[in-house]
Design a protein around this motif. Structure first.
Motif, PDB file in Angstrom:
ATOM      1  N   SER A   2      49.000  49.364  40.175  1.00  0.00           N
ATOM      2  CA  SER A   2      48.691  48.247  41.069  1.00  0.00           C
ATOM      3  C   SER A   2      47.534  47.417  40.510  1.00  0.00           C
ATOM      4  CB  SER A   2      48.353  48.761  42.469  1.00  0.00           C
ATOM      5  OG  SER A   2      47.124  49.468  42.424  1.00  0.00           O
ATOM      6  N   PHE A   3      47.359  46.269  41.114  1.00  0.00           N
ATOM      7  CA  PHE A   3      46.346  45.313  40.650  1.00  0.00           C
ATOM      8  C   PHE A   3      44.941  45.892  40.725  1.00  0.00           C
ATOM      9  CE2 PHE A   3      43.317  41.914  41.595  1.00  0.00           C
ATOM     10  CZ  PHE A   3      43.418  41.225  40.401  1.00  0.00           C
ATOM     11  N   LYS A   4      44.623  46.630  41.784  1.00  0.00           N
ATOM     12  CA  LYS A   4      43.248  47.133  41.927  1.00  0.00           C
ATOM     13  C   LYS A   4      42.909  48.149  40.838  1.00  0.00           C
ATOM     14  CE  LYS A   4      44.322  50.566  45.473  1.00  0.00           C
ATOM     15  NZ  LYS A   4      43.999  51.027  46.805  1.00  0.00           N
ATOM     16  N   TYR A   5      43.863  48.950  40.373  1.00  0.00           N
ATOM     17  CA  TYR A   5      43.587  49.885  39.288  1.00  0.00           C
ATOM     18  C   TYR A   5      43.423  49.153  37.951  1.00  0.00           C
ATOM     19  CZ  TYR A   5      44.688  53.673  42.488  1.00  0.00           C
ATOM     20  OH  TYR A   5      44.674  54.537  43.540  1.00  0.00           O
ATOM     21  N   ARG A   6      44.250  48.158  37.709  1.00  0.00           N
ATOM     22  CA  ARG A   6      44.108  47.364  36.480  1.00  0.00           C
ATOM     23  C   ARG A   6      42.769  46.636  36.474  1.00  0.00           C
ATOM     24  NH1 ARG A   6      49.506  43.965  36.228  1.00  0.00           N
ATOM     25  NH2 ARG A   6      49.014  43.959  38.438  1.00  0.00           N
ATOM     26  N   PHE A   7      42.379  46.105  37.611  1.00  0.00           N
ATOM     27  CA  PHE A   7      41.102  45.404  37.715  1.00  0.00           C
ATOM     28  C   PHE A   7      39.942  46.376  37.509  1.00  0.00           C
ATOM     29  CE2 PHE A   7      37.666  43.267  40.145  1.00  0.00           C
ATOM     30  CZ  PHE A   7      37.601  42.116  39.376  1.00  0.00           C
ATOM     31  N   ALA A   8      40.036  47.585  38.026  1.00  0.00           N
ATOM     32  CA  ALA A   8      38.995  48.601  37.844  1.00  0.00           C
ATOM     33  C   ALA A   8      38.866  48.973  36.368  1.00  0.00           C
ATOM     34  CB  ALA A   8      39.298  49.830  38.697  1.00  0.00           C
ATOM     35  N   TYR A   9      39.988  49.173  35.673  1.00  0.00           N
ATOM     36  CA  TYR A   9      39.953  49.468  34.248  1.00  0.00           C
ATOM     37  C   TYR A   9      39.337  48.310  33.469  1.00  0.00           C
ATOM     38  CZ  TYR A   9      42.742  53.722  34.562  1.00  0.00           C
ATOM     39  OH  TYR A   9      43.185  54.977  34.841  1.00  0.00           O
ATOM     40  N   TYR A  10      39.674  47.118  33.835  1.00  0.00           N
ATOM     41  CA  TYR A  10      39.102  45.931  33.187  1.00  0.00           C
ATOM     42  C   TYR A  10      37.591  45.902  33.371  1.00  0.00           C
ATOM     43  CZ  TYR A  10      37.688  41.103  32.562  1.00  0.00           C
ATOM     44  OH  TYR A  10      37.031  39.973  32.177  1.00  0.00           O
ATOM     45  N   LEU A  11      37.110  46.114  34.578  1.00  0.00           N
ATOM     46  CA  LEU A  11      35.674  46.079  34.844  1.00  0.00           C
ATOM     47  C   LEU A  11      34.937  47.174  34.082  1.00  0.00           C
ATOM     48  CD1 LEU A  11      35.289  45.173  38.617  1.00  0.00           C
ATOM     49  CD2 LEU A  11      34.752  43.802  36.638  1.00  0.00           C
ATOM     50  N   VAL A  12      35.499  48.378  34.049  1.00  0.00           N
ATOM     51  CA  VAL A  12      34.850  49.465  33.310  1.00  0.00           C
ATOM     52  C   VAL A  12      34.759  49.107  31.830  1.00  0.00           C
ATOM     53  CG1 VAL A  12      35.131  51.868  32.556  1.00  0.00           C
ATOM     54  CG2 VAL A  12      35.465  51.272  34.954  1.00  0.00           C
ATOM     55  N   GLY A  13      35.812  48.598  31.245  1.00  0.00           N
ATOM     56  CA  GLY A  13      35.791  48.194  29.844  1.00  0.00           C
ATOM     57  C   GLY A  13      34.841  47.037  29.582  1.00  0.00           C
ATOM     58  N   PHE A  14      34.811  46.103  30.491  1.00  0.00           N
ATOM     59  CA  PHE A  14      33.922  44.951  30.344  1.00  0.00           C
ATOM     60  C   PHE A  14      32.459  45.379  30.393  1.00  0.00           C
ATOM     61  CE2 PHE A  14      31.549  41.327  32.068  1.00  0.00           C
ATOM     62  CZ  PHE A  14      31.863  40.380  31.107  1.00  0.00           C
ATOM     63  N   VAL A  15      32.110  46.270  31.321  1.00  0.00           N
ATOM     64  CA  VAL A  15      30.729  46.737  31.450  1.00  0.00           C
ATOM     65  C   VAL A  15      30.328  47.540  30.219  1.00  0.00           C
ATOM     66  CG1 VAL A  15      29.224  48.287  32.770  1.00  0.00           C
ATOM     67  CG2 VAL A  15      30.683  46.652  33.960  1.00  0.00           C
ATOM     68  N   LEU A  16      31.196  48.442  29.758  1.00  0.00           N
ATOM     69  CA  LEU A  16      30.878  49.218  28.557  1.00  0.00           C
ATOM     70  C   LEU A  16      30.753  48.318  27.329  1.00  0.00           C
ATOM     71  CD1 LEU A  16      33.107  52.389  28.993  1.00  0.00           C
ATOM     72  CD2 LEU A  16      30.632  52.228  29.171  1.00  0.00           C
ATOM     73  N   GLY A  17      31.639  47.363  27.184  1.00  0.00           N
ATOM     74  CA  GLY A  17      31.548  46.421  26.061  1.00  0.00           C
ATOM     75  C   GLY A  17      30.288  45.586  26.112  1.00  0.00           C
TER      76      GLY A  17
END
Length: 124
Positions: A2-17
């Protein structure tokens, strides 16, 4: 997924990057001098700076100070029409700036490979 899981993965990757980019760039003295004016002024500021006899006599007068010279070498404009002239083992650069009292000045600086020499100071 779902969209909320994809968005969560995106945010985690963005913060780590973002964390890794900040960690890499924070430790370095990074400057982005893309334009010729900024490159010349940065080169003149980072070399050992000396004053000629003519410049020292002008600095002994009350109308200009070494602070004005440093500010001009930081915020001034290089006149490339009159500059980049070969002189002995270096090049002459004309830098225009202002004093603390807002008076226009012109510096003639000789840029050698190992040092920079302030040759002349003129009022404009």
């Amino acid at each position: 997924m779902s969209f909320k899981y994809r968005f969560a993965y995106y945010l985690v990757g963005f913060v780590l990057g973002s964390f890794f980019v900040a960690a890499v760039l924070t430790g370095k003295d990074t400057r982005c001098n893309y334009f010729p004016n900024a490159r010349v002024l940065n080169d003149l500021r980072n070399k050992p700076f000396e004053y000629s006899k003519e410049a020292s006599t002008v600095l002994a007068e009350n109308w200009i100070d070494t602070t004005d010279i440093k500010n001009t070498l930081t915020y001034g404009d290089v006149d490339f029409d009159k500059s980049n002239i070969k002189f002995e083992n270096g090049k002459i650069y004309i830098v225009e700036g202002k004093t603390v009292k807002n008076q226009a000045i012109e510096l003639k600086v000789i840029n050698y490979t190992s040092k920079a020499v302030l040759k002349e100071i003129k009022k404009k």
